[in-house]
Motif scaffolding. Structure first.
Motif, PDB file in Angstrom:
ATOM      1  N   UNK A 129       0.848  -1.178   0.000  1.00 30.96           N
ATOM      2  CA  UNK A 129       0.000   0.000   0.000  1.00 30.96           C
ATOM      3  C   UNK A 129       0.891   1.238   0.000  1.00 30.96           C
ATOM      4  N   UNK A 130       0.408   2.304  -0.649  1.00 26.14           N
ATOM      5  CA  UNK A 130       1.193   3.529  -0.787  1.00 26.14           C
ATOM      6  C   UNK A 130       0.394   4.725  -0.288  1.00 26.14           C
ATOM      7  N   UNK A 131       1.031   5.549   0.531  1.00 25.26           N
ATOM      8  CA  UNK A 131       0.506   6.869   0.858  1.00 25.26           C
ATOM      9  C   UNK A 131       1.445   7.872   0.213  1.00 25.26           C
ATOM     10  N   UNK A 132       0.913   8.649  -0.708  1.00 31.22           N
ATOM     11  CA  UNK A 132       1.687   9.716  -1.348  1.00 31.22           C
ATOM     12  C   UNK A 132       1.329  11.014  -0.636  1.00 31.22           C
ATOM     13  N   UNK A 133       2.332  11.699  -0.120  1.00 33.21           N
ATOM     14  CA  UNK A 133       2.069  12.970   0.549  1.00 33.21           C
ATOM     15  C   UNK A 133       1.807  14.021  -0.527  1.00 33.21           C
ATOM     16  N   UNK A 134       0.598  14.540  -0.515  1.00 35.12           N
ATOM     17  CA  UNK A 134       0.086  15.440  -1.557  1.00 35.12           C
ATOM     18  C   UNK A 134       1.009  16.622  -1.853  1.00 35.12           C
ATOM     19  N   UNK A 135       1.588  17.201  -0.823  1.00 33.72           N
ATOM     20  CA  UNK A 135       2.450  18.370  -0.989  1.00 33.72           C
ATOM     21  C   UNK A 135       3.914  18.026  -0.717  1.00 33.72           C
ATOM     22  N   UNK A 136       4.248  16.745  -0.819  1.00 38.41           N
ATOM     23  CA  UNK A 136       5.606  16.285  -0.556  1.00 38.41           C
ATOM     24  C   UNK A 136       6.324  15.766  -1.784  1.00 38.41           C
ATOM     25  N   UNK A 168      -3.223   3.188  -3.645  1.00 39.61           N
ATOM     26  CA  UNK A 168      -2.556   4.445  -3.324  1.00 39.61           C
ATOM     27  C   UNK A 168      -3.565   5.398  -2.708  1.00 39.61           C
ATOM     28  N   UNK A 169      -3.172   6.024  -1.614  1.00 43.56           N
ATOM     29  CA  UNK A 169      -3.945   7.112  -1.026  1.00 43.56           C
ATOM     30  C   UNK A 169      -3.071   8.359  -1.089  1.00 43.56           C
ATOM     31  N   UNK A 170      -3.654   9.462  -1.493  1.00 42.44           N
ATOM     32  CA  UNK A 170      -2.949  10.744  -1.483  1.00 42.44           C
ATOM     33  C   UNK A 170      -3.481  11.507  -0.271  1.00 42.44           C
ATOM     34  N   UNK A 171      -2.563  11.873   0.619  1.00 39.66           N
ATOM     35  CA  UNK A 171      -2.959  12.534   1.863  1.00 39.66           C
ATOM     36  C   UNK A 171      -2.116  13.776   2.090  1.00 39.66           C
ATOM     37  N   UNK A 172      -2.724  14.743   2.740  1.00 39.46           N
ATOM     38  CA  UNK A 172      -2.037  16.005   3.055  1.00 39.46           C
ATOM     39  C   UNK A 172      -0.996  15.789   4.161  1.00 39.46           C
ATOM     40  N   UNK A 173       0.065  16.559   4.115  1.00 42.36           N
ATOM     41  CA  UNK A 173       1.145  16.415   5.084  1.00 42.36           C
ATOM     42  C   UNK A 173       0.703  16.728   6.508  1.00 42.36           C
ATOM     43  N   UNK A 174      -0.383  17.466   6.693  1.00 49.67           N
ATOM     44  CA  UNK A 174      -0.855  17.802   8.041  1.00 49.67           C
ATOM     45  C   UNK A 174      -1.582  16.623   8.695  1.00 49.67           C
ATOM     46  N   UNK A 175      -1.891  15.577   7.905  1.00 52.51           N
ATOM     47  CA  UNK A 175      -2.532  14.384   8.445  1.00 52.51           C
ATOM     48  C   UNK A 175      -1.467  13.447   9.021  1.00 52.51           C
ATOM     49  N   UNK A 176      -1.917  12.413   9.732  1.00 50.12           N
ATOM     50  CA  UNK A 176      -0.993  11.391  10.202  1.00 50.12           C
ATOM     51  C   UNK A 176      -0.741  10.432   9.048  1.00 50.12           C
ATOM     52  N   UNK A 177       0.149  10.816   8.157  1.00 50.86           N
ATOM     53  CA  UNK A 177       0.397  10.050   6.934  1.00 50.86           C
ATOM     54  C   UNK A 177       1.024   8.690   7.204  1.00 50.86           C
TER      55      UNK A 177
END
Length: 186
Positions: A129-136, A168-177
């Motif tokens: 599973x992948x979490x891509x940091x949206x602003x990273x 893949x989930x794209x999540x904001x850096x302010x979340x607990x990525x």
């Protein structure tokens, strides 16, 4: 199912982030700050940080090949060198993730439409599973789209992209990525 998490730092090299031939990337200072914060959070939580370094970057200038000084790896952190856009291709990345029992990677790095996209997609086909940091992650303009459009396009299209059971989930850096949120959907 492997459920440990690692942070994957893709091609965060001086020649891409700063230039002169490839960079500077879009919102360079902002993306470096997000990357620094993600790396620091991972270290504080004892989450493995794995750096990927592209052998094509800075062939004629060793300084451009180096990982950006703002986010240098620690002596005990893994650096995997690659020669293709897919960080899994002809590298020991998958073996390293298996050794660490990693089933979820959080990704930051360069360039959005090349190595970030390709590695994220490949990971799902390998059962990760992948979490891509949206602003990273970031890139530069091309002949058709601005860097801002490329990043927005990939954040939209990669979010929810799946291969059978891994996605893949794209999540904001302010979340607990680093939370393996994918498990809520399985």
């Amino acid at each position: 199912m492997l459920s440990q998490t690692a942070l994957l730092v893709i091609d965060a090299q001086v020649g891409i982030i700063e230039g002169p031939s490839i960079g500077p990337v879009f919102k360079k200072e902002q993306v470096l700050t997000v990357m620094k914060d993600a790396i620091q959070q991972a270290r504080e939580r004892e989450i493995p940080v794995i750096y990927i370094q592209d052998l094509d970057v800075g062939k004629d200038d060793p300084q451009q090949h180096e990982i950006h000084p703002a986010i240098l790896p620690l002596a005990d952190e893994t650096v995997i060198k690659k020669k293709a856009t897919n960080a899994f291709f002809e590298t020991d990345l998958k073996a390293k993730l298996n050794e660490l029992k990693i089933g979820h990677i959080v990704m930051i790095g360069m360039k959005t439409e090349y190595c970030v996209d390709t590695t994220a997609r490949a990971a799902t086909t390998l059962g990760i599973d992948v979490t891509l940091i949206e602003d990273g992650h970031s890139t530069t303009d091309n002949k058709v789209l601005s860097a801002e459009q490329i990043i927005a396009h990939h954040n939209c299209n990669l979010h929810g992209l799946d291969n059978i059971n891994y996605f893949i989930m794209v999540r904001k850096s302010v979340e607990d990525v680093f939370e393996h949120k994918h498990l809520e959907y399985k």
